[in-house]
Scaffold this motif. Structure first.
Motif, mmCIF file in Angstrom:
data_model
loop_
_atom_site.group_PDB
_atom_site.id
_atom_site.type_symbol
_atom_site.label_atom_id
_atom_site.label_comp_id
_atom_site.label_asym_id
_atom_site.label_seq_id
_atom_site.Cartn_x
_atom_site.Cartn_y
_atom_site.Cartn_z
ATOM 1 N N GLU A 90 0.574 -1.393 -0.277
ATOM 2 C CA GLU A 90 0.069 -0.114 -0.196
ATOM 3 C C GLU A 90 0.719 1.418 -0.083
ATOM 4 N N GLY A 102 -12.003 8.483 0.980
ATOM 5 C CA GLY A 102 -11.109 7.801 1.501
ATOM 6 C C GLY A 102 -10.071 8.057 2.587
ATOM 7 N N THR A 108 0.791 6.376 7.336
ATOM 8 C CA THR A 108 0.987 6.130 5.979
ATOM 9 C C THR A 108 2.797 6.329 5.982
ATOM 10 N N ALA A 120 -4.710 3.345 -0.817
ATOM 11 C CA ALA A 120 -4.031 2.198 -1.511
ATOM 12 C C ALA A 120 -3.735 1.587 -1.806
ATOM 13 N N VAL A 121 -3.935 0.373 -1.476
ATOM 14 C CA VAL A 121 -3.366 -1.187 -2.193
ATOM 15 C C VAL A 121 -3.411 -1.264 -3.752
ATOM 16 N N TYR A 139 -8.566 1.944 0.332
ATOM 17 C CA TYR A 139 -8.665 1.797 0.928
ATOM 18 C C TYR A 139 -9.580 2.863 1.897
ATOM 19 N N PRO A 141 -11.750 3.536 4.965
ATOM 20 C CA PRO A 141 -11.397 3.015 6.578
ATOM 21 C C PRO A 141 -13.049 3.004 7.224
ATOM 22 N N THR A 164 -10.408 -5.195 4.808
ATOM 23 C CA THR A 164 -9.068 -4.049 5.166
ATOM 24 C C THR A 164 -7.808 -4.943 4.172
ATOM 25 N N LYS A 165 -7.065 -4.611 4.846
ATOM 26 C CA LYS A 165 -5.509 -4.266 2.881
ATOM 27 C C LYS A 165 -5.084 -5.578 3.280
ATOM 28 N N LEU A 168 -8.483 -6.182 0.951
ATOM 29 C CA LEU A 168 -8.116 -5.820 -0.687
ATOM 30 C C LEU A 168 -6.852 -6.608 -1.262
ATOM 31 N N TYR A 192 1.178 -7.591 5.342
ATOM 32 C CA TYR A 192 -0.035 -9.216 4.269
ATOM 33 C C TYR A 192 0.600 -10.716 5.457
#
Length: 424
Positions: A90, A102, A108, A120-121, A139, A141, A164-165, A168, A192
């Motif tokens: 991400e 978003g 970040t 974003a992923v 993404y 929230p 969730t990331k 995604l 991940y």
């Protein structure tokens, strides 16, 4: 190459006007502009106002997901490899205000701290031929998905809920595998690797993975559950091997590596905890590894090293194709801008990959003529200088100066009037 890519996506636009605007936008994204948005690109390509490009992103009838599929097919046509790695990560774009889809205060890696940002992923396809981004997921929230009025204002579809990331990432990986994308591995960072549902989904698809995990990550061994950092202390000196994680800008990235066999629920695959040790500082990093068949340590190290290609993709797609410079607020507009930015970057990445494929490099990575192969940066410079012919006459520049000042004057007047109305 460029005309072929534009011809590939032309059928996604029912009318000639958005088809023409999409080509203009991609040309603007590839241009050497200090800042890339609808205003600067419209001026660069010769439009009188940014209205046409804004209409393309906000109201025109076309499906960004279909263009994304064309982007993926373009990348696979030139970079496909059965041993390719699907790399997920991400990235965040710093934003002001609260209305952009978003956006909220969140961590970040772009800033290295909690900032008002949009995250974003992305999914990068990495093979021995080259690498390029092929998918994206914004993404949202819980502060957004829990407020349907806010989502409606940003045109978020009703069926989009919180994910969730890792969820995604799983959706994107399964989407490209369902499309027949050749790949053998997945890679990603701790976000991940520490997620058991993502790992289980990859194992179910028979996709090997090398995912970074935290030092507190617990794995199952013959002696019972163990933390990753505790296992690392028990690795004997003879178990460490010096291997390169791949060639970087300054040469090979050498580390010491060790492999510890672990057990898991899937008896058909092979599970390991891989440990990386910095040869200078002694700093350790940990990876959860799975493969459907036995593979040597060198293969797992190569997959772990491929994770850095997503960072290179972020750097070049932001610096060369304006991936993070969008000034849009709504769901569809974000997906349209990002998809066309990835398309512009894929043009550079594939062209550079084909250039490298035609060269026979020496040991230090240069060609026999004493040159490095063409890079994305150099291809962009040549493309802009030799192919793109922007409008630069004086009358056009003066018209745009007048338009900008008039628009800014109206905006200032509107802000002052609102402020006066809200004052007690």
């Amino acid at each position: 190459m460029f005309e072929g890519l534009m011809g590939r996506i032309a059928g996604r636009f029912a009318r000639v006007e958005p088809r023409f605007r999409a080509r203009q936008l991609v040309l603007g994204l590839l241009a050497d502009l200090p800042r890339k948005n609808c205003w600067t690109i419209a001026e660069h390509v010769g439009d009188a106002t940014p209205g046409g490009l804004q209409h393309l992103l906000g109201r025109a009838k076309w499906d960004a997901d279909l263009v994304r599929d064309d982007l993926r097919e373009f990348v696979l046509e030139h970079l496909a490899d059965d041993e390719a790695v699907l790399v997920v990560d991400e990235t965040g774009d710093l934003k002001k205000g609260t209305h952009t889809v978003g956006v909220q205060r969140q961590y970040t890696g772009t800033a290295g701290r909690i900032e008002n940002s949009q995250v974003a992923v992305y999914l990068t396809y990495t093979s021995r031929h080259g690498h390029a981004g092929i998918d994206r997921a914004l993404y949202l929230p819980k502060s957004w998905t829990g407020d349907r009025d806010r989502c409606e204002q940003a045109s978020v579809p009703d069926e989009v809920g919180f994910a969730t990331k890792p969820q995604l990432a799983q959706q994107m990986i399964e989407r490209v595998l369902d499309a027949g994308t050749p790949a053998a591995w997945a890679a990603g960072d701790e976000v991940y690797g520490d997620n058991p549902k993502l790992r289980a989904a990859l194992e179910k698809r028979g996709l090997g993975y090398v995912l970074a995990v935290s030092c507190t990550h617990r794995v199952l061994t013959a002696a019972g559950p163990q933390r990753a950092d505790h296992l690392a202390k028990r690795v004997p000196r003879r178990a460490w091997q010096k291997l390169s994680a791949g060639r970087g800008a300054k040469g090979h990235r050498w580390y010491d590596w060790a492999l510890v066999a672990i057990t898991a629920g899937d008896p058909t695959g092979h599970q390991h905890l891989m440990i990386r040790r910095n040869r200078t500082t002694g700093e350790l990093a940990y990876y959860r590894c799975y493969s459907p068949r036995p593979v040597p340590l060198s293969t797992l190290v190569k997959v772990a090293g491929s994770r850095w290609t997503v960072e290179e993709t972020f750097q070049s797609s932001k610096g060369l194709a304006g991936l993070d410079e969008h000034q849009v607020r709504r769901w569809d507009s974000w997906h349209r801008w990002v998809t066309l930015a990835l398309l512009a970057h894929a043009f550079l990445a594939v062209t550079a990959a084909l250039e490298r494929r035609d060269q026979v490099p020496t040991d230090d990575g240069t060609s026999p003529g004493g040159l490095i192969p063409l890079t994305c940066n150099e291809i962009q410079r040549l493309f802009t200088a030799l192919v793109v012919r922007p409008v630069r006459d004086t009358a056009h520049r003066l018209r745009w100066s007048t338009w900008r000042r008039r628009h800014q004057a109206r905006a200032r007047h509107s802000h002052y009037r609102r402020q006066t109305t809200l004052q007690p």
